[in-house]
Scaffold this active site. Structure first.
Site, PDB file in Angstrom:
ATOM      1  N   ASN A   1       0.870  -1.184   0.000  1.00 38.96           N
ATOM      2  CA  ASN A   1       0.000   0.000   0.000  1.00 38.96           C
ATOM      3  C   ASN A   1       0.903   1.229   0.000  1.00 38.96           C
ATOM      4  OD1 ASN A   1      -1.869   1.997   0.439  1.00 38.96           O
ATOM      5  ND2 ASN A   1      -2.232   1.486   2.586  1.00 38.96           N
TER       6      ASN A   1
ATOM      7  N   LYS B   1       0.050   4.243  -0.199  1.00 37.15           N
ATOM      8  CA  LYS B   1      -0.605   5.423   0.385  1.00 37.15           C
ATOM      9  C   LYS B   1      -0.368   6.640  -0.530  1.00 37.15           C
ATOM     10  CE  LYS B   1       0.261   3.407   4.862  1.00 37.15           C
ATOM     11  NZ  LYS B   1       0.124   3.542   6.301  1.00 37.15           N
TER      12      LYS B   1
ATOM     13  N   HIS C   1      -9.521   1.217   5.030  1.00 37.97           N
ATOM     14  CA  HIS C   1      -8.233   1.400   5.718  1.00 37.97           C
ATOM     15  C   HIS C   1      -8.447   2.351   6.900  1.00 37.97           C
ATOM     16  CE1 HIS C   1      -4.063   2.490   6.465  1.00 37.97           C
ATOM     17  NE2 HIS C   1      -3.723   1.425   5.756  1.00 37.97           N
TER      18      HIS C   1
ATOM     19  N   GLU D   1      -6.809   4.730   7.953  1.00 35.67           N
ATOM     20  CA  GLU D   1      -6.588   6.149   7.641  1.00 35.67           C
ATOM     21  C   GLU D   1      -7.818   6.753   6.970  1.00 35.67           C
ATOM     22  OE1 GLU D   1      -2.947   5.534   5.516  1.00 35.67           O
ATOM     23  OE2 GLU D   1      -1.964   4.955   7.382  1.00 35.67           O
TER      24      GLU D   1
ATOM     25  N   GLU E   1      -5.504  -5.061  10.656  1.00 32.86           N
ATOM     26  CA  GLU E   1      -4.471  -4.038  10.821  1.00 32.86           C
ATOM     27  C   GLU E   1      -4.699  -3.271  12.121  1.00 32.86           C
ATOM     28  OE1 GLU E   1      -2.584  -2.982   6.839  1.00 32.86           O
ATOM     29  OE2 GLU E   1      -4.215  -1.582   7.150  1.00 32.86           O
TER      30      GLU E   1
ATOM     31  N   GLY F   1       2.451   2.005  10.528  1.00 36.41           N
ATOM     32  CA  GLY F   1       3.375   3.115  10.316  1.00 36.41           C
ATOM     33  C   GLY F   1       4.105   3.544  11.576  1.00 36.41           C
TER      34      GLY F   1
ATOM     35  N   SER G   1       3.440  -2.484  10.094  1.00 39.91           N
ATOM     36  CA  SER G   1       4.907  -2.505  10.207  1.00 39.91           C
ATOM     37  C   SER G   1       5.534  -3.851   9.836  1.00 39.91           C
ATOM     38  CB  SER G   1       5.344  -2.055  11.606  1.00 39.91           C
ATOM     39  OG  SER G   1       4.888  -0.741  11.867  1.00 39.91           O
TER      40      SER G   1
END
Ligand code: PEP
Length: 255
Positions: free
Chosen positions: A10, A12, A94, A96, A166, A172, A212
């Site tokens: 991904n 992003k 996701h 985010e 996730e 991240g 990660s």
């Protein structure tokens, strides 16, 4: 036959035209694994370039789509457009998108319906916050996400579904869930899906871990029974580490 390991990167909101070109030309000389499902979710303006430059065996995914098929939604990307470009699927839900764009479980459900209606794979993300993990609420929270976003699907849609667990605290941050934590939650998710759709359908589901993942921890995480690979952010940006992750998965597939 066992489930195929998947490594989906991904990107992003990273890469530009030049660095995207560099990424794909670095992969050009690589002998790409055929036993592993490899994919990259690229920013919308880089999808076309990526589709033209990626190795034949690599699938390209969108990072989001709108719940409507077309219309006056300035700035949005439709599932129909992703499909017509040649994308294999789209990442949906996701954390985010949930956090910065207020996407709800119900909206994500609608987006999955739209994506699968266009024959796209939906890579559905779920996972708890650090506070929820500390309060011991991670299982009940993920269950509620899945009930709200996935339980209304038709069984046939499961063939186009990949779930990515996730935990938000591991995305991240450099802090990875332990292999045992990843396995526990992926097994839990499989059981939740089995309770609604039956054990056979749940056994066939691809369930990824994301948070990660990098070359130093991928072997242990990908070798867990219920973890079918990874959704990978940072470590997918450089061709070298992406390929290393594919090689690790390839080795596990042949073991
Ligand atoms: C992600 O973007 O889904 C992700 C897991 O990112 P990272 O690997 O950088 O934690």
């Amino acid at each position: 036959m066992g489930r195929q390991l998947h490594v989906i990167g991904n990107w992003k909101m990273n890469h530009d035209v030049q660095s995207c070109t560099d990424f794909w030309s670095e992969l050009d000389g690589e002998d790409m694994p055929t036993t592993v499902a490899a994919g990259i979710a690229a920013p919308a303006p880089l999808l076309s370039d990526s589709l033209h430059k990626c190795p034949f065996s690599t699938k390209i995914y969108g990072q989001n789509c709108h719940q409507a098929l077309s219309g006056a939604y300035t700035g949005e990307t439709s599932a129909a457009l992703l499909q017509s470009l040649g994308c294999a699927g789209v990442v949906l839900g996701h954390s985010e998108r949930r956090q910065y764009f207020n996407e709800s479980d119900a909206l994500i459900h609608d987006k999955i319906n739209t994506a699968t209606s266009q024959n796209l794979q939906a890579v559905y993300c779920c996972g708890e916050s650090l506070e929820q993990r500390k309060a011991g609420e991670h299982k009940s929270f993920v269950r509620s996400q899945i009930e709200n976003s996935l339980f209304g699907l038709e069984p046939a849609q499961l063939q186009q579904l990949i779930i990515a667990y996730e935990p938000i605290w591991a995305i991240g941050t450099g802090e990875t869930a332990s292999a045992a934590q990843a396995e526990e939650m992926c097994a839990e998710i499989r059981q939740i899906m089995a309770s609604k759709f039956g054990q056979g359908a749940a056994d066939d589901l691809i369930i990824l871990y994301g948070g990660s993942v990098k070359p130093s921890n991928a072997h242990e995480i990908f070798s867990q029974e219920n973890v079918d690979g990874g959704l990978v952010g940072g470590a997918s940006l450089k061709a070298e580490s992406f390929v290393t992750l594919l090689r690790i998965a390839e080795e596990l597939m042949s073991a």
